[in-house]
Design an enzyme around this catalytic site. Sequence first.
Site, PDB file in Angstrom:
ATOM      1  N   GLN A  12       7.195  -2.583   4.118  1.00 29.37           N
ATOM      2  CA  GLN A  12       8.173  -3.313   3.295  1.00 29.37           C
ATOM      3  C   GLN A  12       7.477  -4.274   2.334  1.00 29.37           C
ATOM      4  O   GLN A  12       7.897  -5.414   2.138  1.00 29.37           O
ATOM      5  CB  GLN A  12       9.144  -4.085   4.197  1.00 29.37           C
ATOM      6  CG  GLN A  12      10.051  -3.189   5.007  1.00 29.37           C
ATOM      7  CD  GLN A  12      10.865  -2.268   4.121  1.00 29.37           C
ATOM      8  OE1 GLN A  12      11.538  -2.730   3.207  1.00 29.37           O
ATOM      9  NE2 GLN A  12      10.780  -0.975   4.349  1.00 29.37           N
ATOM     10  N   ASP A 127      -3.492  11.324  -1.868  1.00 31.38           N
ATOM     11  CA  ASP A 127      -3.787  12.714  -1.477  1.00 31.38           C
ATOM     12  C   ASP A 127      -4.472  12.768  -0.109  1.00 31.38           C
ATOM     13  O   ASP A 127      -4.236  13.690   0.674  1.00 31.38           O
ATOM     14  CB  ASP A 127      -4.678  13.369  -2.546  1.00 31.38           C
ATOM     15  CG  ASP A 127      -4.049  13.261  -3.917  1.00 31.38           C
ATOM     16  OD1 ASP A 127      -3.168  14.080  -4.223  1.00 31.38           O
ATOM     17  OD2 ASP A 127      -4.402  12.328  -4.660  1.00 31.38           O
ATOM     18  N   HIS A 179      -4.296  11.500  -7.295  1.00 31.54           N
ATOM     19  CA  HIS A 179      -3.634  10.287  -7.804  1.00 31.54           C
ATOM     20  C   HIS A 179      -4.682   9.165  -7.750  1.00 31.54           C
ATOM     21  O   HIS A 179      -4.721   8.371  -6.816  1.00 31.54           O
ATOM     22  CB  HIS A 179      -2.407   9.949  -6.960  1.00 31.54           C
ATOM     23  CG  HIS A 179      -1.810   8.617  -7.330  1.00 31.54           C
ATOM     24  ND1 HIS A 179      -1.268   8.359  -8.560  1.00 31.54           N
ATOM     25  CD2 HIS A 179      -1.703   7.465  -6.630  1.00 31.54           C
ATOM     26  CE1 HIS A 179      -0.847   7.109  -8.603  1.00 31.54           C
ATOM     27  NE2 HIS A 179      -1.105   6.533  -7.437  1.00 31.54           N
TER      28      HIS A 179
HETATM   29  N1  LIG Z   1       1.356   6.698  -5.120  1.00 33.56           N
HETATM   30  C1  LIG Z   1       1.680   5.795  -6.047  1.00 33.56           C
HETATM   31  O1  LIG Z   1       2.071   6.153  -7.160  1.00 33.56           O
HETATM   32  C2  LIG Z   1       1.585   4.329  -5.689  1.00 33.56           C
HETATM   33  C3  LIG Z   1       1.990   3.336  -6.585  1.00 33.56           C
HETATM   34  C4  LIG Z   1       1.945   1.997  -6.178  1.00 33.56           C
HETATM   35  C5  LIG Z   1       1.474   1.661  -4.915  1.00 33.56           C
HETATM   36  N2  LIG Z   1       1.063   2.654  -4.097  1.00 33.56           N
HETATM   37  C6  LIG Z   1       0.580   2.372  -2.742  1.00 33.56           C
HETATM   38  O2  LIG Z   1       1.691   2.057  -1.908  1.00 33.56           O
HETATM   39  C7  LIG Z   1       1.239   1.267  -0.806  1.00 33.56           C
HETATM   40  C8  LIG Z   1       2.101   0.027  -0.672  1.00 33.56           C
HETATM   41  O3  LIG Z   1       1.912  -0.798  -1.804  1.00 33.56           O
HETATM   42  P1  LIG Z   1       2.496  -2.285  -1.817  1.00 33.56           P
HETATM   43  O4  LIG Z   1       2.285  -2.838  -3.164  1.00 33.56           O
HETATM   44  O5  LIG Z   1       3.860  -2.285  -1.231  1.00 33.56           O
HETATM   45  O6  LIG Z   1       1.489  -2.977  -0.764  1.00 33.56           O
HETATM   46  P2  LIG Z   1       1.703  -4.385  -0.026  1.00 33.56           P
HETATM   47  O7  LIG Z   1       0.356  -4.816   0.413  1.00 33.56           O
HETATM   48  O8  LIG Z   1       2.540  -5.283  -0.882  1.00 33.56           O
HETATM   49  O9  LIG Z   1       2.617  -4.043   1.240  1.00 33.56           O
HETATM   50  C9  LIG Z   1       2.249  -3.130   2.226  1.00 33.56           C
HETATM   51  C10 LIG Z   1       3.170  -3.350   3.410  1.00 33.56           C
HETATM   52  O10 LIG Z   1       2.812  -2.379   4.411  1.00 33.56           O
HETATM   53  C11 LIG Z   1       2.920  -3.043   5.674  1.00 33.56           C
HETATM   54  N3  LIG Z   1       2.117  -2.314   6.659  1.00 33.56           N
HETATM   55  C12 LIG Z   1       0.773  -2.253   6.768  1.00 33.56           C
HETATM   56  N4  LIG Z   1       0.419  -1.487   7.811  1.00 33.56           N
HETATM   57  C13 LIG Z   1       1.567  -1.045   8.374  1.00 33.56           C
HETATM   58  C14 LIG Z   1       1.861  -0.216   9.488  1.00 33.56           C
HETATM   59  N5  LIG Z   1       0.890   0.318  10.260  1.00 33.56           N
HETATM   60  N6  LIG Z   1       3.151   0.029   9.768  1.00 33.56           N
HETATM   61  C15 LIG Z   1       4.139  -0.515   9.021  1.00 33.56           C
HETATM   62  N7  LIG Z   1       3.923  -1.311   7.959  1.00 33.56           N
HETATM   63  C16 LIG Z   1       2.651  -1.571   7.638  1.00 33.56           C
HETATM   64  C17 LIG Z   1       2.417  -4.454   5.412  1.00 33.56           C
HETATM   65  O11 LIG Z   1       2.819  -5.361   6.417  1.00 33.56           O
HETATM   66  C18 LIG Z   1       3.034  -4.731   4.052  1.00 33.56           C
HETATM   67  O12 LIG Z   1       4.320  -5.330   4.154  1.00 33.56           O
HETATM   68  C19 LIG Z   1      -0.227   0.943  -1.114  1.00 33.56           C
HETATM   69  O13 LIG Z   1      -1.051   1.840  -0.419  1.00 33.56           O
HETATM   70  C20 LIG Z   1      -0.332   1.166  -2.605  1.00 33.56           C
HETATM   71  O14 LIG Z   1      -1.624   1.446  -3.073  1.00 33.56           O
HETATM   72  C21 LIG Z   1       1.108   3.969  -4.447  1.00 33.56           C
END
Ligand SMILES: NC(=O)c1ccc[n+]([C@@H]2O[C@H](COP(=O)([O-])OP(=O)(O)OC[C@H]3O[C@@H](n4cnc5c(N)ncnc54)[C@H](O)[C@@H]3O)[C@@H](O)[C@H]2O)c1
Length: 325
Positions: A12, A127, A179
Amino acid sequence: MYQTRKIGVVGQGHVGAHVANSLLMQGIADELYLCDINEAKVTSEVQDLRDSLSFVPYNTKIVNCYDHYEELACCDVIVNAAGKVALAAGNRDGELFFTTDAARSFAKRIVDAGFDGIFVSISNPCDVVCTELWHLTGYDPKKIIGSGCGLDSARLRTEISKKVGVSPKSVDAYMIGEHGFSQLAAFKAATIAGKSLNELQAENPDKYAFDHMEVEELARKGGYVTYQGKQCTEYAVANSAARVCAAVLHNEHAVLSASTLMTGQYGEEGIFTSLPCVIGAEGVEEVYTLDLSEHELEGLHKSCQHIRDNIAQLDWWDAEAYDAK
Ligand SMILES: NC(=O)c1ccc[n+]([C@@H]2O[C@H](COP(=O)([O-])OP(=O)(O)OC[C@H]3O[C@@H](n4cnc5c(N)ncnc54)[C@H](O)[C@@H]3O)[C@@H](O)[C@H]2O)c1
């Protein structure tokens, strides 16, 4: 009989919370199941979303699952957005060990609890995490959809649109491969109204001639333009994931760019990466190959190798492979 559409979201943070909000705003799910290891964060997000219920188009049940991942087994779709985006400040690979460990903590638990739906995985390096979900659980790879280059393809369309003055929705063009920084634009196969960009450029150079390398670089680096000012990207990625969820729940057979298991396309296999996919209720129904130039094909192979190189850094990979016995 009335059937509810249930979507789970793991993580979240900026992305997962916006995915939940986008799903709520668009009425895509009847029930949302939200998880995070940070109990205070997930409790706040659940409260905030519930406070929206008087203002959104449809009533939606919102469930706080904290770290009880098994509660998500009833879902039609589970979105994986668990991560630590600060580790991806300069490169998505920076999250490699964190996100793969996160997926190790919940993937098998969810599948063992009887999950039979579709995984939509966003966490980076996307990926690798998608390949991991399949590798650890033996889950049907067609039911694992990586957000992959979905967002990057949208960025490419927007950049082409800015150059040629046609709506991004009318541009059919894809970023393919990893990606990450090794992704590439499949320009040879890009079309507008069924005509290739090269054809259009020959017909009307004043309008359609532009620097392909410049546009490819803008699409490749667009995420980091967003990241620079707010240390995350959230709206577009959330909307792209909600789009995939809608394509699944409405069995749309929609062609979207997604990370999917390579099974011999261009000679690649055994890893997930992005190509245009037909997406419906069963997940990825078909994977299209595009007509690539020699340069593009070489770029795609390099991109796939980069994914393999990342996987090779995970010392638990072989020991924890799914064993059907
Ligand atoms: N594929 C895409 O196009 C794309 C684009 C943007 C972000 N992302 C990726 O999405 C992910 C999330 O990004 P964000 O900005 O929300 O990060 P963030 O750091 O703001 O939040 C990540 C959340 O994941 C939670 N978390 C961590 N480990 C966990 C677990 N084992 N179980 C449940 N929750 C857990 C954390 O407590 C945190 O609230 C990152 O890996 C980011 O790189 C991907």
